[in-house]
Design an enzyme around this catalytic site. Structure first.
Site: not given
Ligand SMILES: [Zn+2]
Length: 432
Positions: A263, A265, A305, A344, A363, A366-367, A392
């Site tokens: 990840d 940030d 990310t 993403c 989508c 996106r995590k 985190d």
């Molecule tokens: Zn995405």
């Protein structure tokens, strides 16, 4: 497809190890580096080889002969007078009438050549450069491309460079279409000509490749595979060790890879909410060293990310690239690098001022969805079950699990992660 190997260099920097043999004949674990290259070519069906030789030519020719005992056919081009590292190509022009591989004889590599060639064909350019991140981009030449991978700017190590730049270095392996030689304007006759008491030479990078910048005809092929120059005693030692440990072979993308997905940030850089410009980007303590350890561990280091700031219209792709360039520059200064970055740009909720409507979608990337990890696995032949996702937040753990990876959380909450740590550094120590 023919492979041309440039084996005419002098190799003075490594003369402390081998003063009386040419660089391509220096032994890596019992075999000359050039023999290792030829094996890599033969195993993948590239058996039509031309070697350009000058210094100590007879040692090379005596060892390899016509190549029969090495399972290949070798022709030689002997430079009686030095023609520069691109001159021989013009003398060989009538033998080069379609795309060919151009390789450096004193770098150690083990790459999936067909994958490289397929990429070249898919781009339809005249030249494809094999490029990779390295541990010292600050004193290496770097290449800047457009979104499509076409080279815009070729910076040598002496050139003034942007403050933040992508860690993308030319590895010295190329696929070249002979038309690139034609449009250079150089003819076989004016190579090796006596002009003002000197023989004219051709510098490959400066006279043939660099003029293709900005034309859309030269592309970068970014790969995490093993290609290292062994031009100094230190680098030679590293290469020998990597060979012994199987690292050189393992990194060939024909073999399953393992990765640490990171990840961004809060894991790599300080969490500041929505990060909108490079000034707000600050590496967390110990991160560069931790990533350096990942780089030498055999795992790929790949960032995944969520960047909804793009969909929200707050950060452009160009600005995000600048932020990532800062990340790569800062890591590079400490000898660490990322093998790839996936982001993403989407966000599901519509109805805000300034948003980019086409990115406001549900989508798959996106995590906590695993799309970015699955894409990376496909791109780099990664075995997800032997890979890790570290982040985190809960969405990192969920994305990692959904992709079939083991997971590590920087934090204290239990989201059913496999490992709980207080920093990336602690995780990497656990991994060792
Ligand atoms: Zn995405």
């Amino acid at each position: 497809m023919k492979a041309v190997i440039m084996a005419g260099g002098q190799g003075t920097r490594i003369s402390s190890i081998a003063a009386d043999i040419p660089k391509p004949m220096i032994s890596i674990e019992g075999k000359p580096v050039l023999e290792r290259e030829i094996e890599c070519l033969r195993e993948q069906g590239y058996t039509d080889i031309i070697i350009t030789v000058s210094h100590f030519a007879e040692q090379i020719i005596n060892h390899f002969g016509e190549g029969t005992s090495f399972g290949v056919h070798i022709d030689y081009y002997l430079e009686n007078i030095p023609l520069g590292n691109g001159g021989a190509l013009f003398k060989l022009k009538d033998k080069l009438n379609e795309d060919f591989l151009l390789l450096n004889a004193d770098s150690v590599f083990n790459i999936d050549i067909n994958r490289f060639v397929e990429y070249h064909k898919s781009k339809g350019g005249l030249v494809t450069l094999f490029t990779h991140p390295n541990s010292h981009p600050y004193d290496s030449g770097v290449l800047i491309t457009n979104q499509d991978g076409a080279v815009e700017t070729w910076l040598t190590k002496e050139d003034v460079r942007p403050k933040w730049y992508k860690n993308r270095v030319n590895a010295g392996l190329h696929v070249i279409n002979p038309r690139a030689l034609d449009i250079s304007g150089i003819t076989p006759e004016n190579v090796g000509e006596m002009v003002d008491g000197k023989y004219t030479k051709v510098d490959l990078d400066r006279q043939i490749l660099k003029p293709l910048c900005g034309t859309g005809k030269m592309f970068c092929y970014d790969s995490p595979e093993y290609v290292k120059d062994m031009g100094t005693p230190d680098r030679y030692e590293t290469v020998c060790k990597d060979f012994r440990n199987g690292v050189v072979q393992a990194k060939n993308l024909k073999n399953k890879q393992k990765a640490v997905f990171l990840d961004r940030d809060g894991t790599i850089n300080k969490y500041v909410g929505f990060l909108r410009n490079p000034d707000e980007f600050e590496l967390l303590p110990g991160v560069a060293n931790a990533i350096k350890d990942i780089n030498s561990s055999g795992y790929l280091a790949i960032v995944v990310t969520n960047q909804p700031v793009i969909a929200r219209g707050e950060v452009t792709y160009k600005q995000l690239q600048d932020i990532h360039n800062k990340m790569e520059t800062l890591l590079g200064l400490e000898g660490a690098y990322l093998d790839s970055i996936y982001f993403c740009p989407h966000h599901p909720h519509k109805g805000f001022i300034g948003e980019i409507l086409e990115l406001k979608i549900e989508c798959d990337c996106r995590k906590p969805k695993p799309g970015m990890l699955l894409k990376a696995a496909d791109d780099f032949n990664i075995d997800l079950s032997s890979s890790w996702m570290i982040g985190d937040s809960e969405i990192d753990v969920k994305a990692g699990k959904a992709a079939g990876c083991r997971t590590a959380l920087i934090g204290t909450t239990d989201y059913l992660q496999d490992v709980t740590v207080c920093s990336l550094e602690e995780f990497v120590n656990y991994l060792k």
